[in-house]
Design an enzyme around this catalytic site. Structure first.
Site, PDB file in Angstrom:
ATOM      1  N   CYS A   1       0.862  -1.186   0.000  1.00 49.40           N
ATOM      2  CA  CYS A   1       0.000   0.000   0.000  1.00 49.40           C
ATOM      3  C   CYS A   1       0.895   1.231   0.000  1.00 49.40           C
ATOM      4  O   CYS A   1       1.959   1.225  -0.619  1.00 49.40           O
ATOM      5  CB  CYS A   1      -0.962  -0.033   1.186  1.00 49.40           C
ATOM      6  SG  CYS A   1      -0.128  -0.192   2.762  1.00 49.40           S
ATOM      7  N   ALA A   2       0.506   2.272   0.692  1.00 48.81           N
ATOM      8  CA  ALA A   2       1.244   3.533   0.621  1.00 48.81           C
ATOM      9  C   ALA A   2       2.666   3.426   1.159  1.00 48.81           C
ATOM     10  O   ALA A   2       3.603   4.008   0.601  1.00 48.81           O
ATOM     11  CB  ALA A   2       0.489   4.618   1.379  1.00 48.81           C
TER      12      ALA A   2
END
Length: 490
Positions: A436-437
Site C-alpha cells: 500500500c502507501a
C-alpha cells in the site's frame, strides 16, 4: 468475511472516485434542462436545454454504467498483484452474466412473461451494480487462483494468465445458472414484503426506506422500488405524483414513499460526511472523497459515491445509515412534508416538484434538513470514535501517512527485498504479498518464523502483525520499488 468486505471496499475506491463529478454534472444539467427529467411544462429545446442535455449525458455515461466500472476496477483492486488481467477477467464475467441473465435470453430457456415479477426481476439484475461487483469477485478470484496454471505442452498457449479468462467464463456460467433460479425467488419475496408493509402508513414507509438503502449493495432495492414508486401492485407513488395528481386521486398520502429521502440525501449525508472528516486520520483523503460525494448528493441525490465509499469498509455503520433513513421517513410522513423526484431526492428535484399539486409544506425541508444533518453527524461521530470504525480516512493506509517520513535505511532495493524475505521466513512462508502507501503486506503461513530484528536489519523501519496470518513491513514511500524486486524473487 468482514476482512474480505473491507478488502472489497478498498478495491471499490478506484471506480467510486470517478462518480462524484459525474453526479454534479448531472445535477447542473437538470438545473439547466429540467425537461430532460420529464418535468411537466419544462422546455425541451433551446440553448439552455442543449447545454443541460449534454451535461446530463456526460455524467450519466458513468453513473448509468457503474456496473462496468465495478467489474473492471474492483477486480484489479482485489487481485493479489493488481494486474490488469484481473480487470479483463472481471469484464469477461460481467459480460457473460449480463448476457445470460438478460430477459430475452432467460425467456428462451424458461417461461417468462413480460410485466410479471419474474420478468422484472431479470430486467433489474442484468447489468446492475450487484452483478458488476459479483463479476469483480469472480474475475479476481479466478485470477488469483489460476494465474500460474500450467497446461500440457499441446495447450501451452493457454497457460498462465491466458487461462484466467477461460476459467472465469466457465465459472460465470455456473454462477448465472444459480442466479437463474435463485434471483427471482429473492426478488419475489421482497415484492411480497413490499405489499405487506404498504398498508402500514408512515411506519411502512419507514421500513421501506430502511430496506431501500440496505439492499443497494445487492441491487435488490429495485424489487421494493417497483412496488412503491411504480404501478406494480397499484401504488406508483412516483408516477402518480409527477402526473399531477393529489392524495384525493389515490388511496394513500401521495409522495409519502419519496419525501423522507430528501432530508437524508440533501443534509444527512453532509452531516455524516463531516463526521467522517472530523474523525479521519488522513483528512485530505477523507475530504477528497466524502466532500465531493456530499455535494453530489445535495445537488441531485446521487448517493452512490458516498455509500459505496464505506458500505463494504464498514457494513455495520451502513446498517445504521439505512436505519436513519427509515427513522427520518417516518418523521417526514407525520410532519406533512411532501415532495417527489423523477431522478433522485436532491435539491434539483425538490425545486421542480414543489410546484406540483401533491407537494406540501416544502419549506419544512429546512428544519427537517437541519435535524437530519445534526442527527447523522452525531450518530456517525459517536459510532466511528466509539468502535474505531474503518471509514474513509481511517483505514490502515491513512494511518500510514506519518510513515511517509520514514527513510529506507538501504536504497539497494534488491538487497532490502532479499533481507526482508529471509527475515519473514523465506519464500516458503509467504502465501501472498501486496503493498500500500508505505507497507509491504504479507499473508504468511507460520508467524513464528518472522524475525523482527532481522526485518529492521534489512533496512525496514518496523513490523506490524494484525493477526497470525498477516505481517506488514514498514518500508516508507519507496515501498513499490522494494515490492517489485520482491515479486521477482517470489
Amino acid at each position: 468475511m468482514m476482512k474480505y468486505l473491507q478488502k472489497l471496499g478498498k478495491a471499490l475506491m478506484l471506480p467510486v472516485a470517478v462518480l462524484p463529478i459525474c453526479g454534479i454534472l448531472m445535477g447542473l444539467g437538470y438545473a439547466f434542462a429540467p425537461g430532460v427529467m420529464g418535468v411537466p411544462g419544462a422546455a425541451t429545446s433551446g440553448a439552455a436545454y442543449t447545454v443541460g442535455f449534454l451535461l446530463v449525458k456526460a455524467g450519466g455515461a458513468l453513473i448509468d454504467n457503474m456496473a462496468w466500472l465495478f467489474a473492471i476496477g474492483a477486480a484489479v483492486g482485489l487481485a493479489d498483484d493488481h494486474d490488469g488481467t484481473a480487470g479483463l477477467a472481471g469484464l469477461v464475467s460481467f459480460l457473460m452474466m449480463q448476457q445470460l441473465l438478460n430477459p430475452a435470453v432467460v425467456g428462451a430457456v424458461r417461461t417468462l412473461e413480460e410485466g410479471t415479477a419474474t420478468y422484472i426481476a431479470f430486467q433489474k439484475v442484468a447489468g446492475n451494480s450487484f452483478i458488476g461487483i459479483l463479476a469483480a469477485v469472480v474475475g479476481a478470484t479466478c485470477y488469483n487462483k489460476f494465474k500460474n496454471t500450467q497446461m500440457p505442452d499441446w495447450l501451452a498457449f493457454f497457460s498462465g494468465k491466458r487461462f484466467v479468462a477461460i476459467a472465469t467464463g466457465l465459472i460465470s456460467i455456473a454462477v448465472s445458472v444459480v442466479l437463474l433460479f435463485v434471483w427471482p425467488l429473492i426478488f419475489g419475496a421482497l415484492v411480497a414484503l413490499g405489499e405487506a408493509i404498504a398498508n402500514m402508513d408512515g411506519i411502512g414507509a419507514g421500513i421501506y426506506a430502511f430496506l431501500n438503502r440496505l439492499l443497494i449493495p445487492t441491487g435488490l432495492h429495485h424489487a421494493l422500488n417497483n412496488v412503491f414508486w411504480f404501478d406494480t401492485i397499484g401504488l406508483g407513488d412516483l408516477s402518480h405524483f409527477w402526473a399531477g395528481e393529489t392524495s384525493a386521486d389515490v388511496g394513500w398520502s401521495l409522495g409519502m414513499y419519496m419525501s423522507g429521502f430528501f432530508p437524508c440525501m440533501m443534509f444527512g449525508i453532509a452531516g455524516a460526511a463531516l463526521a467522517m472528516v472530523r474523525t479521519a486520520k488522513n483528512k485530505k483523503a477523507a475530504i477528497g472523497l466524502v466532500l465531493s460525494a456530499a455535494i453530489c448528493a445535495f445537488v441531485c441525490g446521487v448517493t452512490e459515491p458516498f455509500e459505496f465509499g464505506f458500505m463494504f469498509l464498514c457494513f455495520p455503520l451502513y446498517v445504521v445509515y439505512s436505519a436513519l433513513y427509515g427513522i427520518f421517513t417516518v418523521i417526514t410522513y407525520y410532519s406533512g412534508f411532501r415532495a417527489g423526484f423523477c431522478f433522485s431526492a436532491g435539491a434539483t428535484d425538490l425545486v421542480f416538484s414543489a410546484s406540483l399539486p401533491a407537494a406540501a409544506k416544502t419549506w419544512m425541508i429546512i428544519p427537517l434538513g437541519i435535524a437530519a444533518f445534526l442527527v447523522f453527524y452525531f450518530v456517525f461521530y459517536f459510532a466511528i470514535t466509539k468502535f474505531d470504525l474503518k471509514t474513509p480516512g481511517r483505514e490502515d493506509e491513512d494511518a500510514e501517512e506519518a510513515e511517509k517520513k520514514v527513510t529506507l535505511a538501504n536504497n539497494n532495493y534488491t538487497e532490502v527485498a532479499s533481507g526482508v524475505l529471509k527475515a519473514i521466513g523465506g519464500k516458503a512462508n509467504v502465501s501472498s504479498v501486496d503493498y500500500c502507501a508505505t507497507r509491504l503486506r504479507f499473508t504468511i503461513k507460520d508467524y513464528t518464523q518472522v524475525d523482527e530484528k532481522a526485518v529492521k536489519a534489512a533496512g525496514a523501519a518496523g513490523v506490524i502483525r494484525p493477526d497470525k496470518n498477516t505481517c506488514q513491513v514498514i518500508i516508507g514511500t519507496k515501498v513499490q520499488f522494494v515490492y517489485d524486486e520482491l515479486k521477482k524473487m517470489l
